[in-house]
Design a protein around this motif. Structure first.
Motif, PDB file in Angstrom:
ATOM      1  N   GLN A 190      -1.600   0.728   9.697  1.00 16.12           N
ATOM      2  CA  GLN A 190      -2.581   0.403   8.657  1.00 16.12           C
ATOM      3  C   GLN A 190      -3.820   1.281   8.807  1.00 16.12           C
ATOM      4  OE1 GLN A 190      -3.584  -3.507   7.102  1.00 16.12           O
ATOM      5  NE2 GLN A 190      -2.483  -4.401   8.834  1.00 16.12           N
ATOM      6  N   TYR A 191      -4.499   1.505   7.692  1.00 17.23           N
ATOM      7  CA  TYR A 191      -5.798   2.154   7.741  1.00 17.23           C
ATOM      8  C   TYR A 191      -6.845   1.130   8.197  1.00 17.23           C
ATOM      9  CZ  TYR A 191      -3.843   6.193   5.329  1.00 17.23           C
ATOM     10  OH  TYR A 191      -3.102   7.301   5.013  1.00 17.23           O
ATOM     11  N   ASP A 192      -7.881   1.623   8.847  1.00 16.11           N
ATOM     12  CA  ASP A 192      -9.012   0.791   9.315  1.00 16.11           C
ATOM     13  C   ASP A 192      -8.588  -0.272  10.321  1.00 16.11           C
ATOM     14  OD1 ASP A 192     -10.716   2.155   7.487  1.00 16.11           O
ATOM     15  OD2 ASP A 192      -9.986   0.859   5.883  1.00 16.11           O
ATOM     16  N   THR A 193      -7.567   0.043  11.130  1.00 16.68           N
ATOM     17  CA  THR A 193      -7.130  -0.869  12.184  1.00 16.68           C
ATOM     18  C   THR A 193      -8.027  -0.699  13.416  1.00 16.68           C
ATOM     19  OG1 THR A 193      -4.834  -0.890  11.459  1.00 16.68           O
ATOM     20  CG2 THR A 193      -5.218  -1.375  13.762  1.00 16.68           C
ATOM     21  N   PRO A 194      -8.369  -1.789  14.121  1.00 20.59           N
ATOM     22  CA  PRO A 194      -9.187  -1.644  15.332  1.00 20.59           C
ATOM     23  C   PRO A 194      -8.531  -0.742  16.376  1.00 20.59           C
ATOM     24  CG  PRO A 194      -9.063  -3.944  14.670  1.00 20.59           C
ATOM     25  CD  PRO A 194      -8.093  -3.196  13.807  1.00 20.59           C
ATOM     26  N   ILE A 195      -9.361  -0.061  17.132  1.00 16.47           N
ATOM     27  CA  ILE A 195      -9.034   0.780  18.286  1.00 16.47           C
ATOM     28  C   ILE A 195      -8.518   2.152  17.878  1.00 16.47           C
ATOM     29  CG2 ILE A 195      -7.769   1.028  20.472  1.00 16.47           C
ATOM     30  CD1 ILE A 195      -7.534  -2.002  20.603  1.00 16.47           C
ATOM     31  N   LEU A 196      -7.482   2.215  17.014  1.00 12.88           N
ATOM     32  CA  LEU A 196      -6.796   3.481  16.752  1.00 12.88           C
ATOM     33  C   LEU A 196      -7.344   4.191  15.513  1.00 12.88           C
ATOM     34  CD1 LEU A 196      -3.100   2.379  17.382  1.00 12.88           C
ATOM     35  CD2 LEU A 196      -4.709   3.403  19.009  1.00 12.88           C
ATOM     36  N   TYR A 197      -7.101   5.518  15.475  1.00 12.98           N
ATOM     37  CA  TYR A 197      -7.428   6.299  14.290  1.00 12.98           C
ATOM     38  C   TYR A 197      -6.486   5.944  13.141  1.00 12.98           C
ATOM     39  CZ  TYR A 197     -10.530   9.440  16.892  1.00 12.98           C
ATOM     40  OH  TYR A 197     -11.568   9.968  17.626  1.00 12.98           O
ATOM     41  N   ASP A 198      -6.908   6.292  11.927  1.00 12.73           N
ATOM     42  CA  ASP A 198      -6.046   6.139  10.759  1.00 12.73           C
ATOM     43  C   ASP A 198      -4.873   7.125  10.845  1.00 12.73           C
ATOM     44  OD1 ASP A 198      -7.710   4.231   9.697  1.00 12.73           O
ATOM     45  OD2 ASP A 198      -8.753   5.607   8.334  1.00 12.73           O
ATOM     46  N   PRO A 199      -3.790   6.852  10.096  1.00  8.66           N
ATOM     47  CA  PRO A 199      -2.657   7.793  10.065  1.00  8.66           C
ATOM     48  C   PRO A 199      -3.113   9.186   9.625  1.00  8.66           C
ATOM     49  CG  PRO A 199      -2.043   5.721   9.024  1.00  8.66           C
ATOM     50  CD  PRO A 199      -3.518   5.642   9.296  1.00  8.66           C
ATOM     51  N   SER A 200      -2.581  10.196  10.293  1.00 13.06           N
ATOM     52  CA  SER A 200      -2.937  11.582   9.971  1.00 13.06           C
ATOM     53  C   SER A 200      -2.342  11.999   8.633  1.00 13.06           C
ATOM     54  CB  SER A 200      -2.417  12.532  11.062  1.00 13.06           C
ATOM     55  OG  SER A 200      -3.000  12.231  12.302  1.00 13.06           O
ATOM     56  N   GLU A 201      -3.078  12.827   7.931  1.00 13.54           N
ATOM     57  CA  GLU A 201      -2.584  13.352   6.659  1.00 13.54           C
ATOM     58  C   GLU A 201      -1.714  14.580   6.907  1.00 13.54           C
ATOM     59  OE1 GLU A 201      -4.978  15.431   3.193  1.00 13.54           O
ATOM     60  OE2 GLU A 201      -5.229  13.250   3.055  1.00 13.54           O
ATOM     61  N   ILE A 202      -0.601  14.666   6.195  1.00 15.32           N
ATOM     62  CA  ILE A 202       0.292  15.832   6.257  1.00 15.32           C
ATOM     63  C   ILE A 202       0.436  16.349   4.841  1.00 15.32           C
ATOM     64  CG2 ILE A 202       2.607  16.655   6.842  1.00 15.32           C
ATOM     65  CD1 ILE A 202       2.750  14.448   8.947  1.00 15.32           C
ATOM     66  N   ALA A 203       0.298  17.674   4.652  1.00 13.73           N
ATOM     67  CA  ALA A 203       0.202  18.237   3.301  1.00 13.73           C
ATOM     68  C   ALA A 203       1.526  18.703   2.721  1.00 13.73           C
ATOM     69  CB  ALA A 203      -0.803  19.392   3.289  1.00 13.73           C
ATOM     70  N   ASP A 204       2.459  19.129   3.566  1.00  9.50           N
ATOM     71  CA  ASP A 204       3.653  19.761   2.984  1.00  9.50           C
ATOM     72  C   ASP A 204       4.915  19.361   3.741  1.00  9.50           C
ATOM     73  OD1 ASP A 204       4.303  22.535   4.864  1.00  9.50           O
ATOM     74  OD2 ASP A 204       2.357  21.571   5.068  1.00  9.50           O
ATOM     75  N   ALA A 205       6.007  19.328   3.007  1.00  7.05           N
ATOM     76  CA  ALA A 205       7.334  19.056   3.566  1.00  7.05           C
ATOM     77  C   ALA A 205       8.365  19.284   2.471  1.00  7.05           C
ATOM     78  CB  ALA A 205       7.431  17.628   4.076  1.00  7.05           C
ATOM     79  N   ASP A 206       9.588  19.536   2.904  1.00  9.37           N
ATOM     80  CA  ASP A 206      10.711  19.600   1.970  1.00  9.37           C
ATOM     81  C   ASP A 206      11.434  18.267   1.904  1.00  9.37           C
ATOM     82  OD1 ASP A 206      10.811  22.548   1.204  1.00  9.37           O
ATOM     83  OD2 ASP A 206      10.785  22.684   3.392  1.00  9.37           O
ATOM     84  N   ALA A 207      11.421  17.531   3.018  1.00  9.07           N
ATOM     85  CA  ALA A 207      12.066  16.219   3.066  1.00  9.07           C
ATOM     86  C   ALA A 207      11.232  15.314   3.964  1.00  9.07           C
ATOM     87  CB  ALA A 207      13.483  16.334   3.606  1.00  9.07           C
ATOM     88  N   VAL A 208      11.075  14.051   3.551  1.00  9.52           N
ATOM     89  CA  VAL A 208      10.324  13.073   4.338  1.00  9.52           C
ATOM     90  C   VAL A 208      11.202  11.850   4.553  1.00  9.52           C
ATOM     91  CG1 VAL A 208       8.307  11.551   4.425  1.00  9.52           C
ATOM     92  CG2 VAL A 208       8.095  13.848   3.449  1.00  9.52           C
TER      93      VAL A 208
END
Length: 462
Positions: A190-208
């Protein structure tokens, strides 16, 4: 180059997929199947591939449904490197040793029954020695660092914000002059969760390859969740009962301690006895404090000010089973955080046995409950439950506090996926079947992306 999907496709747990390129094979996760007994029996079956033919494993994070079959992979012949974040390596030692001990205990119990029936005995899934051998194969790779792990395969981890050391996996695959990029989400936090950073943004991919645990619903807002917790604690104090919190040993337990420490005065927690009744969670908490560089801005400031993570002054760690048994004599004023998070084992079972039929007591469900588990029965408001061979009426107040989940909800997943500037094909995994279908259709509708739900054994060529 291709991806073959295995675990977390036909079911939510048992995360496991293979990437093939240049005649090499990379395994993404190798998790235990959890849930009903017939599902967990699948863990003993042969892998749908030869473990000796796997060249490398990439482990997204330490939770057992992602890491729990790694010692079995090693037991059956795998000898390659396991790439993961250094914090995951430390946590995996705790988790996998506990898994091995539980499996050895359950196997001994099963063999006593088999002996009486003159049936063939079975071996444990793996031993603590197999766990040590597995940890020795693990190579730490920090976030943001690119590494060529095989010819034509470059790996980079990004912070998933799920638990300490959890990673999203970026793989650049080069074959015959072509380059394709695969991203594996692991479990997105989750975003804004205590202790940890938010999920990192990734800009490009061919498959996710994207998880979808809560792809069909929204969690409560953070402020609502905090108010709900304060209200539950206040009600339980007035009713003179106990509060039981089944919690995952890694992630949820540390987050709860952080919140209890931060809001101790505001929530009147000084009137309570607070127990962290889980040796594994106690050890995991120590590991959490060893990685301050992974804390978000708020947690970093708090640590600098008080030289440790906030925790209640009246918190007691109960490492030994004798200490755990003493808690059951407390009739009111105890907050008990114990594993397992899905109530399918661990010390929480004994606390539920003593408190579940008491109307003045409260049970806080703070995470996902797989089908077939005791926790799922509680969430579904079963009138009676079976605990340690006995039937109990469910009289305690039950609260599902979704805002504490370590998993992203639909809104969080959409926010993360909007970070892609390319239009990758989405392969939706790690969710109940109807949720995966719902989330796949949602992505096509909201983002205009191609999205599909792979079947077990399905092969996708890039």
């Amino acid at each position: 180059m291709e991806i073959e999907f295995y675990g977390a496709t036909g079911r939510i747990t048992g995360s496991c997929h293979i990437v093939r390129i240049n005649g090499r094979q990379v395994l993404l996760d190798c998790g235990l199947v959890q849930g009903r007994p017939e599902e967990e029996a699948l863990n003993r079956e042969d892998f749908p591939f030869d473990p000796r033919a796997i060249d490398a494993v990439v482990l997204s994070h330490g939770h057992i449904d992602h890491s729990g079959r790694l010692p079995l992979l090693v037991k059956r012949g795998f000898r390659g490197p396991v790439y993961t974040h250094p914090a995951t390596r430390d946590l995996a030692l705790v988790l996998l040793q506990d898994s091995a001990r539980l499996n050895e205990r359950d196997t001994n119990y099963e063999n006593r029954i088999r002996q009486k029936k003159k049936q063939p005995l079975i071996d444990p899934l793996y031993s603590t020695e197999d766990v040590v051998g597995t940890i020795n194969l693990m190579q730490g790779l920090r976030y943001g660092v690119k590494k060529e792990i095989l010819p034509g395969v470059v790996l980079r981890f990004q912070d998933a914000g799920h638990i300490l050391g959890s990673a999203m996996v970026e793989l650049w695959l080069s074959e015959n002059g072509r380059v394709k990029k695969v991203v594996f989400s692991g479990d997105v936090g989750q975003y804004d969760t205590p202790i940890l950073y938010d999920p990192s943004e990734i800009a490009d991919a061919d498959a996710v390859i994207v998880e979808s645990t809560y792809g069909d619903r929204l969690h409560k807002e953070k402020e609502q969740t905090l108010q709900e917790l304060a209200g539950i604690i206040g009600s339980a104090s007035h009713e003179k009962g106990n509060i039981l919190v089944p919690a995952f040993s890694i992630g949820r337990s540390q987050e709860l301690l952080y919140l209890f420490g931060k809001y101790a005065k505001e929530w009147g927690l000084e009137r309570w006895q607070i127990f962290l009744d889980s040796p594994m969670a106690i050890e995991a908490s120590r590991i959490y404090w060893d990685y301050p560089e992974l804390y978000d801005e708020e947690a970093t400031k708090l640590r600098r000010r008080i030289h440790e993570m906030p925790k209640p002054s009246n918190l007691r760690f109960t490492r030994h089973s004798s200490e755990s048994k003493e808690i059951n004599a407390i009739e009111h004023g105890a907050i008990i955080i114990a594993g397992s998070g899905m109530c399918n084992g661990g010390r929480i079972i004994y606390h539920l046995k003593h408190n579940i039929s008491r109307p003045e007591c409260h049970v806080l469900i703070t995470g996902y409950q797989a089908a077939g588990t005791l926790g799922r029965k509680l969430v579904e408001r079963a009138e009676t439950v079976r605990i340690l061979g006995e039937t109990f009426r469910v009289e305690a107040a039950l609260h599902t506090v979704g805002g504490l989940s370590a998993h992203a909800d639909q809104r969080d997943l959409l926010r993360w996926l909007k970070g892609f500037v390319t239009a990758p094909h989405m392969y939706v995994v790690h969710g109940e079947q109807q949720v995966k279908q719902h989330f796949s259709a949602f992505l096509q509708r909201e983002l205009g992306l191609q999205a599909s739900v792979p079947e077990p054994g399905e092969i996708v060529r890039l």
